[in-house]
Write an enzyme that holds these catalytic residues in place. Structure first.
Site, mmCIF file in Angstrom:
data_model
loop_
_atom_site.group_PDB
_atom_site.id
_atom_site.type_symbol
_atom_site.label_atom_id
_atom_site.label_comp_id
_atom_site.label_asym_id
_atom_site.label_seq_id
_atom_site.Cartn_x
_atom_site.Cartn_y
_atom_site.Cartn_z
ATOM 1 N N TRP A 82 -2.607 12.534 11.194
ATOM 2 C CA TRP A 82 -3.982 12.171 11.565
ATOM 3 C C TRP A 82 -4.350 12.025 12.924
ATOM 4 C CZ3 TRP A 82 -6.753 14.286 8.038
ATOM 5 C CH2 TRP A 82 -6.401 14.275 6.605
ATOM 6 N N ASP A 98 -9.243 4.754 13.516
ATOM 7 C CA ASP A 98 -9.380 5.217 12.650
ATOM 8 C C ASP A 98 -8.638 4.506 11.431
ATOM 9 O OD1 ASP A 98 -9.003 6.831 10.087
ATOM 10 O OD2 ASP A 98 -8.075 8.332 10.840
ATOM 11 N N LYS A 115 -10.187 6.623 0.544
ATOM 12 C CA LYS A 115 -8.809 6.100 0.219
ATOM 13 C C LYS A 115 -8.880 4.666 -0.237
ATOM 14 C CE LYS A 115 -7.506 9.756 2.398
ATOM 15 N NZ LYS A 115 -7.308 10.082 3.803
HETATM 16 C C1 LIG Z 1 -7.610 10.887 4.611
HETATM 17 C C2 LIG Z 1 -7.693 10.658 6.265
HETATM 18 C C3 LIG Z 1 -8.658 11.327 7.084
HETATM 19 C C4 LIG Z 1 -9.572 12.313 6.793
HETATM 20 O O1 LIG Z 1 -10.481 12.340 5.778
HETATM 21 P P1 LIG Z 1 -11.217 13.483 5.054
HETATM 22 O O2 LIG Z 1 -12.424 12.637 4.528
HETATM 23 O O3 LIG Z 1 -10.369 14.050 3.961
HETATM 24 O O4 LIG Z 1 -11.863 14.463 6.134
HETATM 25 C C5 LIG Z 1 -8.384 10.749 8.204
HETATM 26 N N1 LIG Z 1 -7.725 9.992 8.703
HETATM 27 C C6 LIG Z 1 -6.844 9.313 7.920
HETATM 28 C C7 LIG Z 1 -5.900 8.095 8.365
HETATM 29 C C8 LIG Z 1 -6.748 9.594 6.446
HETATM 30 O O5 LIG Z 1 -5.991 8.955 5.763
#
Ligand SMILES: *Cc1c(COP(=O)(O)O)cnc(C)c1O
Length: 360
Positions: free
Chosen positions: A103, A173, A197
């Site tokens: 990521w 993030d 998540k």
């Molecule tokens: C799932 C995830 C993303 C991307 O999310 P999407 O909604 O699928 O674009 C970005 N960063 C992390 C750490 C993630 O787990």
């Protein structure tokens, strides 16, 4: 289990708290006397505005968000933020990134389109199995920000200590750890999280941004990609993801009513300990990452044999434990044990894996 639900170890979209789903189910045909569901409701309606305002207020309370930070709900999931961050924050300087896995790599690749990027630390040398030392990073004076992915969902590693950014703003993030433990918002310039998540349905990100960082964007920047667009219109420049805001709001309230983030941290630490203690005692299953950097949310592991891993996935699925396959880029197995995974789910999985091993 009630409703024949399975223990769902998916990395995302992932489990939501059952009491929240029950409430949503009860309101789906007629939301509190409005005669319609939230899905069918104008985002300008009184009922929806109060859903929105309550969600924001509850999240502020839950995370103790200072007044000089804005909370935005932005569509496009997590991935949109990979571009929004540099479009809004990368001025004439350098964007510093810590590379810890899939990521953060995506975030780096996207930022490179908009300006100069410097990778200030990386764990690529050991296949992203640890968090590099970030206590003395070489941050240039003209750095606009320092960016981290605070929990790498695919590899299963997390920061126990935030980087020393040498006074530069920190962008994080938090997608796969959002609301899993207390967070001192003032340590950050921007926190963002795709909500599917650890909170609600896919398709939206929560962005928590210090007000003074909301401002001018390059001329070419699409109007939707500017934080100012969303901040000026209280996340309703266009039709927002009303359903996700509604569901996330329910989860925020549920967390507040269940002890807040301190209680979540205690629960999450207990669950992770059960799983990792098992891994450390197993002969068959091994963890993939440096134990000190293990994620509380995404537990990656393997038997070391691809075929055996596949057999484990099939056996667990048949026993009511779903989505234990590791991400296709790293293989192996992964148990995602977000807030909504009950401790009984982790205990049952560990019991099953122990028995699987004993019967080998
Ligand atoms: C799932 C995830 C993303 C991307 O999310 P999407 O909604 O699928 O674009 C970005 N960063 C992390 C750490 C993630 O787990």
């Amino acid at each position: 289990m009630k409703y024949d639900r399975v223990f769902n170890f998916s990395a995302g979209p992932a489990m939501m708290p059952e009491p929240v789903l029950e409430e949503i189910a009860a309101e789906v045909l007629n939301y509190r006397g409005t005669g319609m569901s939230v899905m069918e409701m104008s985002h300008r309606s009184k009922a929806f505005i109060s859903i929105y305002e309550e969600a924001i207020a509850d999240l502020r309370k839950l995370m103790n968000i200072p007044d000089n930070y804005k909370v935005l709900f932005v569509q496009g999931g997590g991935t949109t933020q990979f571009a929004m961050v540099p479009l809004n924050l990368l001025k004439d300087g350098v964007a510093c990134y810590v590379e810890t896995g899939a990521w953060s790599k995506k975030a780096i690749a996207e930022a490179k389109k908009y300006g100069e990027v410097k990778v200030v630390a990386s764990s690529a040398d050991k296949n992203f199995s640890y968090i590099p030392d970030c206590s003395d990073l070489d941050i240039p004076d003209n750095a606009d920000y320092v960016y981290i992915c605070e929990n790498e969902t695919i590899h299963g590693i997390t920061y126990n200590q935030l980087p020393d950014t040498k006074g530069k703003i920190l962008v994080s993030d938090q997608s796969s750890m959002f609301l899993s433990k207390p967070c001192n918002v003032e340590d950050y310039g921007v926190i963002w999280a795709g909500v599917q998540k650890n909170v609600g349905p896919a398709g939206m990100a929560v962005v928590i941004i210090r007000e003074d960082l909301i401002g001018d964007v390059p001329e070419f920047c699409p109007v939707y990609m500017s934080y100012k667009t969303h901040a000026d219109k209280d996340s309703m420049y266009n039709t927002p993801n009303t359903w996700a805001i509604y569901c996330c709001g329910k989860v925020f309230k549920y967390l507040l009513e269940n002890g807040g983030l301190e209680a979540m941290q205690a629960k999450n630490e207990a669950k992770a300990k059960i799983f990792y203690d098992f891994l450390d005692s197993s002969e068959l299953f091994k963890g993939n990452v440096n134990p000190a950097d293990r994620s509380l949310m995404n537990c990656t592991f393997t038997t070391g044999d691809e075929e055996e891993d596949k057999a484990v996935v099939a056996a667990t699925k048949a026993a009511g434990f779903d989505n234990l396959k590791g991400h296709r880029s790293v293989g192996g197995l992964r148990a995602s044990i977000y807030n909504a995974m009950p401790q009984e789910g982790v205990e049952a999985l560990v019991d099953f894996l122990k028995e699987y091993e004993a019967n080998k």
